[in-house]
Every structure is written in structure tokens, then in C-alpha cells.
Design a protein around this motif. Structure first.
Motif, PDB file in Angstrom:
ATOM      1  N   UNK A 282       0.834  -1.193   0.000  1.00 18.06           N
ATOM      2  CA  UNK A 282       0.000   0.000   0.000  1.00 18.06           C
ATOM      3  C   UNK A 282       0.877   1.254   0.000  1.00 18.06           C
ATOM      4  N   UNK A 283       0.371   2.310  -0.621  1.00 19.19           N
ATOM      5  CA  UNK A 283       1.087   3.575  -0.740  1.00 19.19           C
ATOM      6  C   UNK A 283       0.417   4.677   0.071  1.00 19.19           C
ATOM      7  N   UNK A 284       1.235   5.591   0.576  1.00 17.50           N
ATOM      8  CA  UNK A 284       0.740   6.807   1.200  1.00 17.50           C
ATOM      9  C   UNK A 284       0.475   7.849   0.109  1.00 17.50           C
ATOM     10  N   UNK A 285      -0.253   8.927   0.429  1.00 19.17           N
ATOM     11  CA  UNK A 285      -0.455   9.991  -0.566  1.00 19.17           C
ATOM     12  C   UNK A 285       0.848  10.660  -0.999  1.00 19.17           C
ATOM     13  N   UNK A 286       1.909  10.514  -0.193  1.00 23.07           N
ATOM     14  CA  UNK A 286       3.203  11.103  -0.544  1.00 23.07           C
ATOM     15  C   UNK A 286       4.028  10.224  -1.473  1.00 23.07           C
ATOM     16  N   UNK A 287       3.517   9.044  -1.805  1.00 25.09           N
ATOM     17  CA  UNK A 287       4.239   8.146  -2.698  1.00 25.09           C
ATOM     18  C   UNK A 287       5.216   7.238  -2.007  1.00 25.09           C
ATOM     19  N   UNK A 288       5.148   7.160  -0.680  1.00 28.91           N
ATOM     20  CA  UNK A 288       5.992   6.236   0.075  1.00 28.91           C
ATOM     21  C   UNK A 288       5.174   5.010   0.468  1.00 28.91           C
ATOM     22  N   UNK A 289       5.860   3.975   0.967  1.00 25.34           N
ATOM     23  CA  UNK A 289       5.177   2.743   1.345  1.00 25.34           C
ATOM     24  C   UNK A 289       4.559   2.875   2.737  1.00 25.34           C
ATOM     25  N   UNK A 290       3.360   2.359   2.889  1.00 21.73           N
ATOM     26  CA  UNK A 290       2.711   2.330   4.190  1.00 21.73           C
ATOM     27  C   UNK A 290       3.489   1.368   5.090  1.00 21.73           C
ATOM     28  N   UNK A 291       3.844   1.765   6.309  1.00 23.42           N
ATOM     29  CA  UNK A 291       4.590   0.867   7.212  1.00 23.42           C
ATOM     30  C   UNK A 291       3.874  -0.462   7.400  1.00 23.42           C
ATOM     31  N   UNK A 292       4.646  -1.531   7.454  1.00 20.84           N
ATOM     32  CA  UNK A 292       4.077  -2.874   7.555  1.00 20.84           C
ATOM     33  C   UNK A 292       3.224  -3.078   8.801  1.00 20.84           C
ATOM     34  N   UNK A 293       3.477  -2.303   9.839  1.00 22.69           N
ATOM     35  CA  UNK A 293       2.709  -2.493  11.072  1.00 22.69           C
ATOM     36  C   UNK A 293       1.255  -2.025  10.931  1.00 22.69           C
ATOM     37  N   UNK A 294       0.958  -1.240   9.895  1.00 24.89           N
ATOM     38  CA  UNK A 294      -0.414  -0.758   9.701  1.00 24.89           C
ATOM     39  C   UNK A 294      -1.249  -1.788   8.953  1.00 24.89           C
ATOM     40  N   UNK A 295      -2.505  -1.962   9.348  1.00 22.25           N
ATOM     41  CA  UNK A 295      -3.393  -2.881   8.615  1.00 22.25           C
ATOM     42  C   UNK A 295      -3.511  -2.467   7.154  1.00 22.25           C
ATOM     43  N   UNK A 296      -3.489  -3.445   6.268  1.00 23.75           N
ATOM     44  CA  UNK A 296      -3.618  -3.167   4.847  1.00 23.75           C
ATOM     45  C   UNK A 296      -2.346  -2.760   4.151  1.00 23.75           C
ATOM     46  N   UNK A 297      -1.209  -2.803   4.872  1.00 20.03           N
ATOM     47  CA  UNK A 297       0.056  -2.376   4.265  1.00 20.03           C
ATOM     48  C   UNK A 297       0.544  -3.344   3.197  1.00 20.03           C
ATOM     49  N   UNK A 298       0.221  -4.624   3.372  1.00 16.59           N
ATOM     50  CA  UNK A 298       0.628  -5.655   2.412  1.00 16.59           C
ATOM     51  C   UNK A 298      -0.622  -6.240   1.773  1.00 16.59           C
ATOM     52  N   UNK A 299      -0.631  -6.320   0.448  1.00 16.48           N
ATOM     53  CA  UNK A 299      -1.785  -6.821  -0.286  1.00 16.48           C
ATOM     54  C   UNK A 299      -1.559  -8.276  -0.672  1.00 16.48           C
ATOM     55  N   UNK A 300      -2.610  -9.079  -0.587  1.00 14.79           N
ATOM     56  CA  UNK A 300      -2.463 -10.521  -0.792  1.00 14.79           C
ATOM     57  C   UNK A 300      -3.319 -11.095  -1.923  1.00 14.79           C
ATOM     58  N   UNK A 301      -4.261 -10.332  -2.419  1.00 12.88           N
ATOM     59  CA  UNK A 301      -5.143 -10.851  -3.465  1.00 12.88           C
ATOM     60  C   UNK A 301      -4.453 -10.758  -4.828  1.00 12.88           C
ATOM     61  N   UNK A 302      -4.215 -11.904  -5.501  1.00 15.15           N
ATOM     62  CA  UNK A 302      -3.483 -11.872  -6.771  1.00 15.15           C
ATOM     63  C   UNK A 302      -4.110 -10.984  -7.828  1.00 15.15           C
ATOM     64  N   UNK A 303      -5.432 -10.994  -7.934  1.00 17.78           N
ATOM     65  CA  UNK A 303      -6.093 -10.178  -8.958  1.00 17.78           C
ATOM     66  C   UNK A 303      -5.922  -8.688  -8.672  1.00 17.78           C
ATOM     67  N   UNK A 304      -6.047  -8.307  -7.401  1.00 21.67           N
ATOM     68  CA  UNK A 304      -5.869  -6.903  -7.030  1.00 21.67           C
ATOM     69  C   UNK A 304      -4.437  -6.452  -7.292  1.00 21.67           C
ATOM     70  N   UNK A 305      -3.478  -7.276  -6.889  1.00 20.40           N
ATOM     71  CA  UNK A 305      -2.072  -6.925  -7.087  1.00 20.40           C
ATOM     72  C   UNK A 305      -1.753  -6.818  -8.577  1.00 20.40           C
ATOM     73  N   UNK A 306      -2.270  -7.752  -9.370  1.00 20.75           N
ATOM     74  CA  UNK A 306      -2.019  -7.727 -10.815  1.00 20.75           C
ATOM     75  C   UNK A 306      -2.599  -6.477 -11.457  1.00 20.75           C
ATOM     76  N   UNK A 307      -3.805  -6.099 -11.047  1.00 17.47           N
ATOM     77  CA  UNK A 307      -4.436  -4.900 -11.606  1.00 17.47           C
ATOM     78  C   UNK A 307      -3.635  -3.648 -11.266  1.00 17.47           C
ATOM     79  N   UNK A 308      -3.116  -3.584 -10.042  1.00 18.04           N
ATOM     80  CA  UNK A 308      -2.288  -2.446  -9.646  1.00 18.04           C
ATOM     81  C   UNK A 308      -1.009  -2.396 -10.476  1.00 18.04           C
TER      82      UNK A 308
END
Length: 256
Positions: free
Chosen positions: A174-200
Motif C-alpha cells: 500500500x502507498x501513502x499519498x506522498x508516494x511512500x510505502x505504508x509501514x508494515x505495522x499498519x493494517x492493509x500495508x501488504x496486499x495478498x489478493x493476486x487479482x488486485x495486485x495484478x491490476x495495480x
């Protein structure tokens, strides 16, 4: 950015001793660049050797995934390291991986910091200077390119020293509005759905934008897209990303 061409990279060789993490062989059949752990956050000599050999066999570019010296924390704990010590640590990792890669018929062709070092060097010019100094000192010939976020402190420091950088984006983070990565400790920071990741990944490659965690959009023009090899279903995700990129007319090939 050339929207018609994209490199696909993943972090590999991240086991240690009897512990295995991810399916390196399957991922090496999908990616075009392999960020190989150098032993400081993961990886041991046997794993490094086997990963390099498998990458060479498949024509996959080998990159040095340099890290803080943090096996216990998998390189994800931010550390205060003296710049000269950090430069030496990075240089040591480059030499070790390149020596192993060359013994297998390959070579290190780029550098990518890992985990906490990646994030720190993206915002901290002193840490970025240490990384860049190591890369510049590694070879008397043209410096190896460094993978980093576009617009990062690392890219600015590297430009000042004549060290090339390659902008990358992350399909499964996941990305912040500043274009940096959301810290892993935050919910939703890592995406797991293959279709969603592929579309991104397709949007990143063809439009140069990604939806942020807050629902807006931010530009992420890049030449390489990363999928993490240590996440569950990493092979399914990488398969979906590569298939979607090809179907969208994107040429998938290494940037080196």
C-alpha cells in the motif's frame, strides 16, 4: 518511464540454514530480476550459491539485496549505524554476493537495499550517502544501478555522485499519498489478493499511477515492479502479475 516495458523483481534467497522462506525456484521462472539476500538479513552461503546458480540458468538478472546486519529482525528493524560502518557493511555484502554469482557464471548487475535500510535511505540523506558510497567504491568501472522509489533521498544522493538509479514500484504494498510505502505495522500495508495486485501492476506500468491507502492517486513512474517472495501465495501473485502485464501489452524484461 517507458510504459511499454517493465522489469519484474522479487526478493529471493531469504532462507537461512534449515529454514526456508518462499519458493525461489518457482519465482525465478517468473521474474526478470532477483534481489538476492546477501547474508545480513537472510541467506547463507549455500542458499546464496544455489539462488545465483538458478538465476544464471534462467537468464535472470542478479541484484544485491543489501541490508542492516539484522538476522533476528529480518532486516526490518531500523538501526542507528555509523555511516562509515554502514558503507563497509554494504560493500562487504556486494563483494560476497558478486563473488558467489561469478563463480556460478553470473555477476551482480544492480543493488537494492532491503527492508528498514530501503525505507531509511529513501528519506535520510546521511544513510543514503553511505549506501551510494559503497556502490561507487565497489567497481572502478561504471557504478551499478540502485533500485529505489522515484524522488527518494537515495535517488537524489546517487545523482549527485553520478551513480545511476532505477525507479521501482511495489504491486503488493500500500502507498501513502506522498508516494511512500505504508509501514508494515499498519493494517492493509501488504496486499495478498493476486487479482488486485495484478491490476495495480498494470496501472503502474501503463498509466504510472496507483491508488493510495486513502483512496486517492499518486504517480509512481517506474521501470521495475516488485512482488515480495516471502508473502503467502507469492508464486500465485507473481504469476498473476506477469500474465496481466503481458496481456496488457507490456514487455516484461530486465532493466539491466
Amino acid at each position: 518511464m517507458n510504459a511499454g516495458v517493465m522489469d519484474l523483481n522479487a526478493d529471493l534467497g531469504e532462507g537461512y540454514g534449515i529454514w526456508r522462506l518462499g519458493d525461489d525456484v518457482a519465482l525465478l521462472d517468473l521474474v526478470t530480476s532477483a534481489n538476492v539476500a546477501c547474508g545480513f538479513h537472510a541467506g547463507d552461503p549455500l542458499i546464496i550459491r544455489r539462488t545465483c546458480a538458478a538465476a544464471v540458468d534462467r537468464g535472470v538478472a542478479i541484484g544485491a539485496q543489501v541490508s542492516y546486519r539484522d538476522l533476528a529482525g529480518f532486516g526490518r528493524r531500523e538501526m542507528e549505524v555509523d555511516p562509515e560502518e554502514l558503507c563497509s557493511d554494504v560493500l562487504y555484502q556486494l563483494g560476497a554476493l558478486d563473488g558467489m554469482a561469478r563463480s556460478m557464471g553470473g555477476r551482480v548487475s544492480y543493488v537494492k537495499p532491503h527492508g528498514a535500510l530501503y525505507n531509511r535511505a529513501c528519506r535520510d540523506e546521511e544513510q543514503a550517502e553511505a549506501v551510494v558510497a559503497a556502490v561507487a567504491a565497489f567497481t572502478a568501472a561504471a557504478a551499478l544501478p540502485i533500485l529505489t522509489l522515484p524522488g527518494s533521498a537515495l535517488s537524489r544522493v546517487a545523482a549527485r555522485h553520478g551513480v545511476p538509479t532505477v525507479a521501482e514500484c511495489f504491486a503488493d504494498r500500500a502507498y501513502t499519498p506522498e508516494g511512500t510505502l505504508v509501514p508494515r505495522r499498519r493494517p492493509g500495508a501488504v496486499l495478498h489478493d493476486p487479482d488486485e495486485v495484478a491490476a495495480r501492476a498494470v496501472r503502474m506500468a501503463t498509466e504510472g499511477v496507483v491508488t493510495t491507502i486513502e483512496g486517492g492517486e499518486v504517480r509512481v513512474g517506474a521501470r521495475s515492479v516488485c512482488v515480495h517472495g516471502d508473502t503467502p501465495d507469492a508464486v500465485r501473485i507473481a504469476t498473476a502479475v506477469r500474465k496481466a502485464l503481458v496481456e496488457a501489452g507490456v514487455t516484461v524484461e530486465p532493466f539491466t
